[in-house]
Design a protein around this motif. Structure first.
Motif, PDB file in Angstrom:
ATOM      1  N   VAL A   1       1.043  -1.044  -0.221  1.00  0.00           N
ATOM      2  CA  VAL A   1      -0.010   0.080   0.024  1.00  0.00           C
ATOM      3  C   VAL A   1       0.857   1.234   0.061  1.00  0.00           C
ATOM      4  CG1 VAL A   1      -1.927  -1.247   1.196  1.00  0.00           C
ATOM      5  CG2 VAL A   1      -0.279   0.130   2.496  1.00  0.00           C
ATOM      6  N   THR A   2       0.312   2.541  -0.285  1.00  0.00           N
ATOM      7  CA  THR A   2       1.144   3.649  -0.542  1.00  0.00           C
ATOM      8  C   THR A   2       0.350   4.709  -0.222  1.00  0.00           C
ATOM      9  OG1 THR A   2       2.625   4.851  -1.704  1.00  0.00           O
ATOM     10  CG2 THR A   2       0.846   3.965  -2.907  1.00  0.00           C
ATOM     11  N   ALA A   3       0.777   5.885   0.410  1.00  0.00           N
ATOM     12  CA  ALA A   3       0.038   7.173   0.534  1.00  0.00           C
ATOM     13  C   ALA A   3      -0.902   6.974   1.655  1.00  0.00           C
ATOM     14  CB  ALA A   3      -0.369   7.536  -0.830  1.00  0.00           C
ATOM     15  N   SER A   4      -2.156   7.773   1.433  1.00  0.00           N
ATOM     16  CA  SER A   4      -3.134   7.638   2.494  1.00  0.00           C
ATOM     17  C   SER A   4      -4.312   7.095   1.713  1.00  0.00           C
ATOM     18  CB  SER A   4      -3.343   9.090   2.784  1.00  0.00           C
ATOM     19  OG  SER A   4      -3.781   9.840   1.880  1.00  0.00           O
ATOM     20  N   PRO A   5      -5.042   6.700   2.570  1.00  0.00           N
ATOM     21  CA  PRO A   5      -6.223   5.986   1.893  1.00  0.00           C
ATOM     22  C   PRO A   5      -7.344   7.222   1.368  1.00  0.00           C
ATOM     23  CG  PRO A   5      -6.562   6.012   4.582  1.00  0.00           C
ATOM     24  CD  PRO A   5      -5.102   6.337   3.956  1.00  0.00           C
ATOM     25  N   SER A   6      -8.073   6.866   0.581  1.00  0.00           N
ATOM     26  CA  SER A   6      -9.085   7.858  -0.013  1.00  0.00           C
ATOM     27  C   SER A   6     -10.508   7.609   0.869  1.00  0.00           C
ATOM     28  CB  SER A   6      -9.314   7.397  -1.525  1.00  0.00           C
ATOM     29  OG  SER A   6     -10.623   8.252  -1.950  1.00  0.00           O
ATOM     30  N   VAL A   7     -10.756   8.583   1.661  1.00  0.00           N
ATOM     31  CA  VAL A   7     -11.910   8.724   2.404  1.00  0.00           C
ATOM     32  C   VAL A   7     -12.772   9.524   2.443  1.00  0.00           C
ATOM     33  CG1 VAL A   7     -12.443   8.657   4.922  1.00  0.00           C
ATOM     34  CG2 VAL A   7     -10.382   7.481   4.227  1.00  0.00           C
ATOM     35  N   MET A   8     -13.927   9.198   2.288  1.00  0.00           N
ATOM     36  CA  MET A   8     -15.365   9.972   2.315  1.00  0.00           C
ATOM     37  C   MET A   8     -16.193   9.648   3.514  1.00  0.00           C
ATOM     38  SD  MET A   8     -16.158  10.405  -1.716  1.00  0.00           S
ATOM     39  CE  MET A   8     -16.592   8.490  -2.115  1.00  0.00           C
ATOM     40  N   LEU A   9     -16.485  10.747   4.415  1.00  0.00           N
ATOM     41  CA  LEU A   9     -17.474  10.298   5.413  1.00  0.00           C
ATOM     42  C   LEU A   9     -18.812  10.422   5.201  1.00  0.00           C
ATOM     43  CD1 LEU A   9     -15.290  12.504   8.131  1.00  0.00           C
ATOM     44  CD2 LEU A   9     -15.107   9.948   7.771  1.00  0.00           C
ATOM     45  N   GLY A  10     -19.487   9.619   5.812  1.00  0.00           N
ATOM     46  CA  GLY A  10     -21.094   9.685   5.869  1.00  0.00           C
ATOM     47  C   GLY A  10     -21.549   9.565   4.309  1.00  0.00           C
ATOM     48  N   ASP A  11     -22.606  10.598   3.957  1.00  0.00           N
ATOM     49  CA  ASP A  11     -23.015  10.524   2.635  1.00  0.00           C
ATOM     50  C   ASP A  11     -22.495  11.713   1.844  1.00  0.00           C
ATOM     51  OD1 ASP A  11     -24.035  12.591   3.949  1.00  0.00           O
ATOM     52  OD2 ASP A  11     -26.197  12.145   3.695  1.00  0.00           O
ATOM     53  N   THR A  12     -21.245  12.131   2.137  1.00  0.00           N
ATOM     54  CA  THR A  12     -20.472  13.248   1.371  1.00  0.00           C
ATOM     55  C   THR A  12     -19.800  12.592   0.127  1.00  0.00           C
ATOM     56  OG1 THR A  12     -18.397  13.090   2.749  1.00  0.00           O
ATOM     57  CG2 THR A  12     -20.619  14.620   3.575  1.00  0.00           C
ATOM     58  N   VAL A  13     -19.532  13.352  -0.705  1.00  0.00           N
ATOM     59  CA  VAL A  13     -18.855  12.896  -1.791  1.00  0.00           C
ATOM     60  C   VAL A  13     -17.645  13.661  -2.013  1.00  0.00           C
ATOM     61  CG1 VAL A  13     -20.904  12.681  -3.077  1.00  0.00           C
ATOM     62  CG2 VAL A  13     -19.993  14.815  -3.160  1.00  0.00           C
TER      63      VAL A  13
END
Length: 241
Positions: free
Chosen positions: A138-150
């Motif tokens: 793995v590398t860098a940071s994960p791609s994260v979206m919280l709740g129902d946000t885009v």
């Protein structure tokens, strides 16, 4: 007169010996002819065989007698004398070392722990474990979206540099990331869910998974934020205090 008799006797003896020798030679020739008539062939003497052409020439020198086929044994001797068997050991093709592949996400088991709810330093500790039998990175940071946000969360400015390096996960190995939650703004959101995907070194993301945040006791936990950011994957837990 005595000397003459010795000479005459010597001449007579020589004549007799010559006659006997001629008779012996004739008998020997007769016996040899009989043996030749009974044999299947005689191999003629030839120079040493140094090439394929010489082998054929030597094979042609096998003499047949009265319609009998040339001696096969003579031909085999000639060919065996000319040819040498050379054994060349074949090298096995070199095997290439198997390179470690990038984690696709399907082999990763995730866990999200809500830490320090409504306190300073509140964050979601994300643990990723390689549940496969083969290593991946793995590398860098994960791609994260919280709740129902885009909106994808930005990388934390307080995070240590060097996040583009690959971290190899052996089977059963773990890496960690933290989603920092800030609830000091006017517009606040609340959720128990987040969406997470892995990135490659170019920044592109793979398929996302939907995850729930849990308390330390294993219950689903609600979290609140007005802004948030995320840290790079690390082999050590962030904010481990």
């Amino acid at each position: 007169m005595r000397t003459s008799r010795i000479r005459i006797a010597a001449v007579a003896g020589a004549t007799t010996a010559l006659a006997l020798g001629f008779t012996a030679y004739a008998n020997s020739a007769t016996d040899s002819g009989a043996q030749t008539h009974q044999s299947t062939g005689t191999v003629a003497h030839a120079a040493p065989y140094t090439s394929a052409g010489s082998v054929q020439q030597a094979a042609g020198q096998v003499v047949a007698s009265e319609g009998h086929a040339p001696s096969a044994t003579g031909q085999q001797v000639a060919v065996a004398s000319a040819k040498k068997t050379v054994t060349v050991a074949k090298k096995k093709p070199a095997t290439r070392a198997t390179s470690v592949r990038q984690c696709s996400g399907d082999e990763i088991s995730y866990d999200v722990l809500h830490r320090f709810p409504k306190q300073l330093g509140e964050h979601l500790l994300v643990t990723a474990m390689n549940a496969d039998s083969k290593p991946c990175w793995v590398t860098a940071s994960p791609s994260v979206m919280l709740g129902d946000t885009v909106n994808v969360l930005p990388h934390s400015k307080k995070d240590a540099p060097g996040g583009t390096a690959r971290i190899t996960l052996k089977p059963g190995a773990k890496v960690y990331s933290a989603v920092n939650l800030f609830a000091d703004g006017k517009k606040k959101r609340t959720s128990t869910e987040l969406s997470l995907a892995l990135r490659d070194q170019g920044g592109d993301t793979g398929p996302a998974v939907e995850l729930n945040a849990f308390t330390s006791k294993g219950a689903v936990s609600k979290f609140t934020w007005s802004s948030a950011d995320v840290t790079n994957w690390n082999t050590a837990k962030p904010y481990d205090f």
